[in-house]
Design a protein around this motif. Structure first.
Motif, PDB file in Angstrom:
ATOM      1  N   MET A  32       0.844  -1.132  -0.185  1.00 43.83           N
ATOM      2  CA  MET A  32      -0.069   0.070   0.098  1.00 43.83           C
ATOM      3  C   MET A  32       0.830   1.313   0.117  1.00 43.83           C
ATOM      4  SD  MET A  32      -3.103  -0.922   0.007  1.00 43.83           S
ATOM      5  CE  MET A  32      -3.980   0.451   0.322  1.00 43.83           C
ATOM      6  N   ALA A  33       1.224   1.692  -1.062  1.00 49.70           N
ATOM      7  CA  ALA A  33       2.205   2.770  -1.193  1.00 49.70           C
ATOM      8  C   ALA A  33       1.414   3.951  -0.625  1.00 49.70           C
ATOM      9  CB  ALA A  33       2.726   3.056  -2.844  1.00 49.70           C
ATOM     10  N   GLY A  34       2.179   4.603  -0.007  1.00 49.12           N
ATOM     11  CA  GLY A  34       1.382   5.886   0.624  1.00 49.12           C
ATOM     12  C   GLY A  34       0.435   5.618   1.727  1.00 49.12           C
ATOM     13  N   GLN A  35       0.393   4.595   2.157  1.00 55.77           N
ATOM     14  CA  GLN A  35      -0.663   4.007   3.233  1.00 55.77           C
ATOM     15  C   GLN A  35       0.344   3.322   4.408  1.00 55.77           C
ATOM     16  OE1 GLN A  35      -4.076   4.202   2.755  1.00 55.77           O
ATOM     17  NE2 GLN A  35      -3.677   5.090   0.860  1.00 55.77           N
ATOM     18  N   HIS A  36       1.247   3.459   4.224  1.00 55.86           N
ATOM     19  CA  HIS A  36       2.317   2.958   5.689  1.00 55.86           C
ATOM     20  C   HIS A  36       1.719   3.444   6.904  1.00 55.86           C
ATOM     21  CE1 HIS A  36       5.534   2.092   2.429  1.00 55.86           C
ATOM     22  NE2 HIS A  36       4.578   1.456   2.319  1.00 55.86           N
ATOM     23  N   ARG A  37       1.919   2.521   7.904  1.00 52.44           N
ATOM     24  CA  ARG A  37       1.634   2.774   9.148  1.00 52.44           C
ATOM     25  C   ARG A  37       2.768   3.967   9.684  1.00 52.44           C
ATOM     26  NH1 ARG A  37       1.536  -3.248  11.265  1.00 52.44           N
ATOM     27  NH2 ARG A  37       0.586  -3.871   9.408  1.00 52.44           N
ATOM     28  N   SER A  38       2.262   4.918  10.456  1.00 53.32           N
ATOM     29  CA  SER A  38       3.434   5.748  10.897  1.00 53.32           C
ATOM     30  C   SER A  38       4.134   5.236  12.049  1.00 53.32           C
ATOM     31  CB  SER A  38       2.590   7.013  11.598  1.00 53.32           C
ATOM     32  OG  SER A  38       3.667   7.980  12.114  1.00 53.32           O
ATOM     33  N   PRO A  39       5.414   5.584  11.959  1.00 54.24           N
ATOM     34  CA  PRO A  39       6.167   4.956  13.057  1.00 54.24           C
ATOM     35  C   PRO A  39       6.274   5.814  14.326  1.00 54.24           C
ATOM     36  CG  PRO A  39       7.559   6.188  11.376  1.00 54.24           C
ATOM     37  CD  PRO A  39       6.230   6.125  11.132  1.00 54.24           C
ATOM     38  N   HIS A  40       5.491   7.048  14.359  1.00 56.33           N
ATOM     39  CA  HIS A  40       5.515   7.877  15.430  1.00 56.33           C
ATOM     40  C   HIS A  40       4.455   7.797  16.454  1.00 56.33           C
ATOM     41  CE1 HIS A  40       8.581   9.824  13.072  1.00 56.33           C
ATOM     42  NE2 HIS A  40       7.839   9.903  12.390  1.00 56.33           N
ATOM     43  N   ILE A  41       4.567   7.566  17.508  1.00 57.80           N
ATOM     44  CA  ILE A  41       3.692   7.413  18.599  1.00 57.80           C
ATOM     45  C   ILE A  41       3.773   8.528  19.463  1.00 57.80           C
ATOM     46  CG2 ILE A  41       2.890   5.909  20.418  1.00 57.80           C
ATOM     47  CD1 ILE A  41       2.789   4.522  17.723  1.00 57.80           C
ATOM     48  N   GLY A  42       2.536   9.092  19.938  1.00 64.15           N
ATOM     49  CA  GLY A  42       2.636  10.339  20.992  1.00 64.15           C
ATOM     50  C   GLY A  42       1.217  10.989  20.527  1.00 64.15           C
ATOM     51  N   SER A  43       1.385  12.083  21.109  1.00 62.92           N
ATOM     52  CA  SER A  43       0.038  13.038  21.230  1.00 62.92           C
ATOM     53  C   SER A  43      -0.551  13.412  19.955  1.00 62.92           C
ATOM     54  CB  SER A  43       0.156  14.135  22.328  1.00 62.92           C
ATOM     55  OG  SER A  43       0.992  15.170  21.604  1.00 62.92           O
ATOM     56  N   SER A  44       0.147  13.179  18.795  1.00 62.62           N
ATOM     57  CA  SER A  44      -0.210  13.911  17.794  1.00 62.62           C
ATOM     58  C   SER A  44      -0.940  12.869  16.928  1.00 62.62           C
ATOM     59  CB  SER A  44       1.133  14.220  16.868  1.00 62.62           C
ATOM     60  OG  SER A  44       1.706  12.991  16.758  1.00 62.62           O
ATOM     61  N   VAL A  45      -1.139  11.590  17.214  1.00 58.63           N
ATOM     62  CA  VAL A  45      -1.653  10.698  16.623  1.00 58.63           C
ATOM     63  C   VAL A  45      -3.138  10.514  17.383  1.00 58.63           C
ATOM     64  CG1 VAL A  45       0.034   9.534  15.571  1.00 58.63           C
ATOM     65  CG2 VAL A  45      -0.742   8.846  17.813  1.00 58.63           C
ATOM     66  N   GLU A  46      -4.186   9.682  16.787  1.00 61.63           N
ATOM     67  CA  GLU A  46      -5.631   9.615  17.326  1.00 61.63           C
ATOM     68  C   GLU A  46      -5.708   8.286  17.933  1.00 61.63           C
ATOM     69  OE1 GLU A  46      -8.687  10.452  15.000  1.00 61.63           O
ATOM     70  OE2 GLU A  46     -10.197   9.830  16.263  1.00 61.63           O
ATOM     71  N   PHE A  47      -6.077   8.010  19.292  1.00 61.03           N
ATOM     72  CA  PHE A  47      -6.307   6.689  19.659  1.00 61.03           C
ATOM     73  C   PHE A  47      -7.410   6.198  19.145  1.00 61.03           C
ATOM     74  CE2 PHE A  47      -6.597   3.046  22.603  1.00 61.03           C
ATOM     75  CZ  PHE A  47      -7.892   2.775  22.745  1.00 61.03           C
ATOM     76  N   ALA A  48      -7.404   4.797  18.500  1.00 54.64           N
ATOM     77  CA  ALA A  48      -8.434   4.182  17.875  1.00 54.64           C
ATOM     78  C   ALA A  48      -9.265   3.016  18.733  1.00 54.64           C
ATOM     79  CB  ALA A  48      -7.815   3.476  16.650  1.00 54.64           C
ATOM     80  N   GLN A  49      -8.175   2.069  19.087  1.00 58.26           N
ATOM     81  CA  GLN A  49      -8.724   0.883  19.795  1.00 58.26           C
ATOM     82  C   GLN A  49      -7.708   0.383  20.574  1.00 58.26           C
ATOM     83  OE1 GLN A  49     -10.115  -1.707  16.620  1.00 58.26           O
ATOM     84  NE2 GLN A  49      -8.134  -2.024  15.841  1.00 58.26           N
ATOM     85  N   HIS A  50      -7.993  -0.633  21.322  1.00 57.16           N
ATOM     86  CA  HIS A  50      -7.196  -1.567  21.990  1.00 57.16           C
ATOM     87  C   HIS A  50      -7.205  -2.979  21.337  1.00 57.16           C
ATOM     88  CE1 HIS A  50      -8.082   0.402  25.682  1.00 57.16           C
ATOM     89  NE2 HIS A  50      -6.717   0.617  25.751  1.00 57.16           N
ATOM     90  N   ARG A  51      -6.087  -3.824  21.086  1.00 57.19           N
ATOM     91  CA  ARG A  51      -6.063  -5.083  20.757  1.00 57.19           C
ATOM     92  C   ARG A  51      -5.304  -5.691  21.734  1.00 57.19           C
ATOM     93  NH1 ARG A  51      -1.166  -6.400  19.289  1.00 57.19           N
ATOM     94  NH2 ARG A  51       0.467  -4.703  18.127  1.00 57.19           N
ATOM     95  N   GLU A  52      -5.333  -7.278  21.753  1.00 60.36           N
ATOM     96  CA  GLU A  52      -4.589  -8.249  22.744  1.00 60.36           C
ATOM     97  C   GLU A  52      -3.044  -8.108  22.471  1.00 60.36           C
ATOM     98  OE1 GLU A  52      -6.126 -10.049  24.832  1.00 60.36           O
ATOM     99  OE2 GLU A  52      -8.253  -9.060  24.310  1.00 60.36           O
ATOM    100  N   TYR A  53      -2.405  -8.182  23.769  1.00 67.99           N
ATOM    101  CA  TYR A  53      -1.044  -8.142  23.489  1.00 67.99           C
ATOM    102  C   TYR A  53      -0.591  -9.451  22.937  1.00 67.99           C
ATOM    103  CZ  TYR A  53       3.661  -8.500  25.284  1.00 67.99           C
ATOM    104  OH  TYR A  53       5.243  -8.832  25.362  1.00 67.99           O
ATOM    105  N   VAL A  54       0.384  -9.419  22.081  1.00 70.56           N
ATOM    106  CA  VAL A  54       1.061 -10.463  21.565  1.00 70.56           C
ATOM    107  C   VAL A  54       2.696 -10.452  21.754  1.00 70.56           C
ATOM    108  CG1 VAL A  54      -0.495 -11.027  19.843  1.00 70.56           C
ATOM    109  CG2 VAL A  54       1.278  -9.450  19.455  1.00 70.56           C
ATOM    110  N   PRO A  55       3.284 -11.485  22.067  1.00 70.37           N
ATOM    111  CA  PRO A  55       4.780 -11.219  22.361  1.00 70.37           C
ATOM    112  C   PRO A  55       5.457 -10.517  21.148  1.00 70.37           C
ATOM    113  CG  PRO A  55       3.879 -13.564  22.623  1.00 70.37           C
ATOM    114  CD  PRO A  55       2.817 -12.968  22.155  1.00 70.37           C
TER     115      PRO A  55
END
Length: 303
Positions: A32-55
């Motif tokens: 998905m060119a141009g659809q990559h996930r952002s590597p940045h985590i912080g207040s500038s991104v919007e929380f969406a949901q929880h998912r189960e923790y995986v190793p």
């Protein structure tokens, strides 16, 4: 896979495909060119949901408040981190029942679809399945995790070929119903009018999806290498005919080559991958070749 004697989904094949996880990760994340996930985590991104923790998940992403309340390990996901969606479209029309070996085109197509599902879920992305002939037949909505793997595999194993083919019409119908943009892997012999198929594929592209056309053909459908009189049963309402294959071989080969070249040319014009698959080649080998090609192309584009 050319030695398989069963139409069931062979776990050994899926395990061999799992060995391609490093290649698959590069390819799937680059689809998905141009659809990559952002590597940045912080207040500038919007929380969406929880998912189960995986190793392997970073501990700093764990929501410890949820753990304290419910004794469940979950991680936070943000809008930029939303999983890639892979939509598998499986043609189960009557023409897919043909096979000159111990397996049919439909068997081969579902092996390939199961392998792609296996790889996508390894990356913790989401995958869904639509089975069709001239219209929609079965659907497994996109999801991730072990229950989804089971649901898709069970649906693939239960599919029986029936009905005429209207690939273009089905894609037209499906396109607006795929709410999340993603990869759309179509597994079919593509025995439909090229212009109808292309019309549907163009609609997917305009909706922001990346279609991949996996054309599944038996080797005899490419060479028409029969020597004795044949009874040809029209799989989709074309009646029954007795023919001398030697009399029509040249015309047949010319026609199918023309058909396939037209599809390949149209796919190139839309920047869509057209992937010929022949059922005499093991699906693990065929898919690994394609994935390696995509990886090399993606790396070349980044230089």
């Amino acid at each position: 896979m050319a030695q398989e004697t069963s139409s069931s989904l062979d776990p050994a094949v899926l395990d061999r495909l799992a060995n391609l996880s490093l290649v698959a990760r590069t390819v799937v994340e680059g689809f998905m060119a141009g659809q990559h996930r952002s590597p940045h985590i912080g207040s500038s991104v919007e929380f969406a949901q929880h998912r189960e923790y995986v190793p392997g998940d970073e501990l700093r992403r764990v929501d410890w408040r949820v753990f304290a309340r419910n004794d469940r390990l979950v991680v936070k996901q943000y809008v930029e981190e939303q999983n890639l969606a892979c939509h598998l479209l499986l043609d189960a029309s009557e023409s897919m029942a043909y096979g000159s070996m111990r397996w049919s085109k439909l068997d081969y197509a579902r092996w390939c679809a199961a392998a792609i599902e296996h790889l996508v879920l390894l990356l913790r992305d989401t995958v869904g399945l639509v089975v069709f002939d001239e219209t929609f037949r079965k659907k497994v909505p996109p999801a991730s995790g072990a229950p989804q793997r089971k649901a898709v595999i069970e649906t693939l194993e239960a599919v029986e070929p029936s009905g005429p083919t209207r690939i273009g019409d089905v894609i037209d119908w499906i396109a607006p119903k795929l709410k999340k943009r993603g990869i759309v892997c179509l597994f079919s012999d593509l025995f439909d009018e090229p212009e109808r198929i292309v019309h549907g594929v163009r609609r997917l592209v305009h909706a922001g999806h990346e279609p991949i056309l996996f054309q599944v053909l038996d080797p005899e459908e490419l060479s028409f290498g029969f020597d004795s009189m044949l009874r040809l049963d029209g799989l989709e309402g074309a009646g029954v005919h007795k023919v001398d294959p030697r009399a029509i071989r040249a015309a047949y080969v010319e026609e199918i080559e023309k058909h396939n070249k037209e599809l390949a040319r149209a796919a190139r014009s839309l920047s869509v991958d057209f992937v010929p698959l022949v059922t005499s080649t093991g699906p693990d080998a065929a898919l690994s070749t394609y994935l390696a090609h995509r990886t090399a192309r993606a790396r070349g584009g980044r230089r």
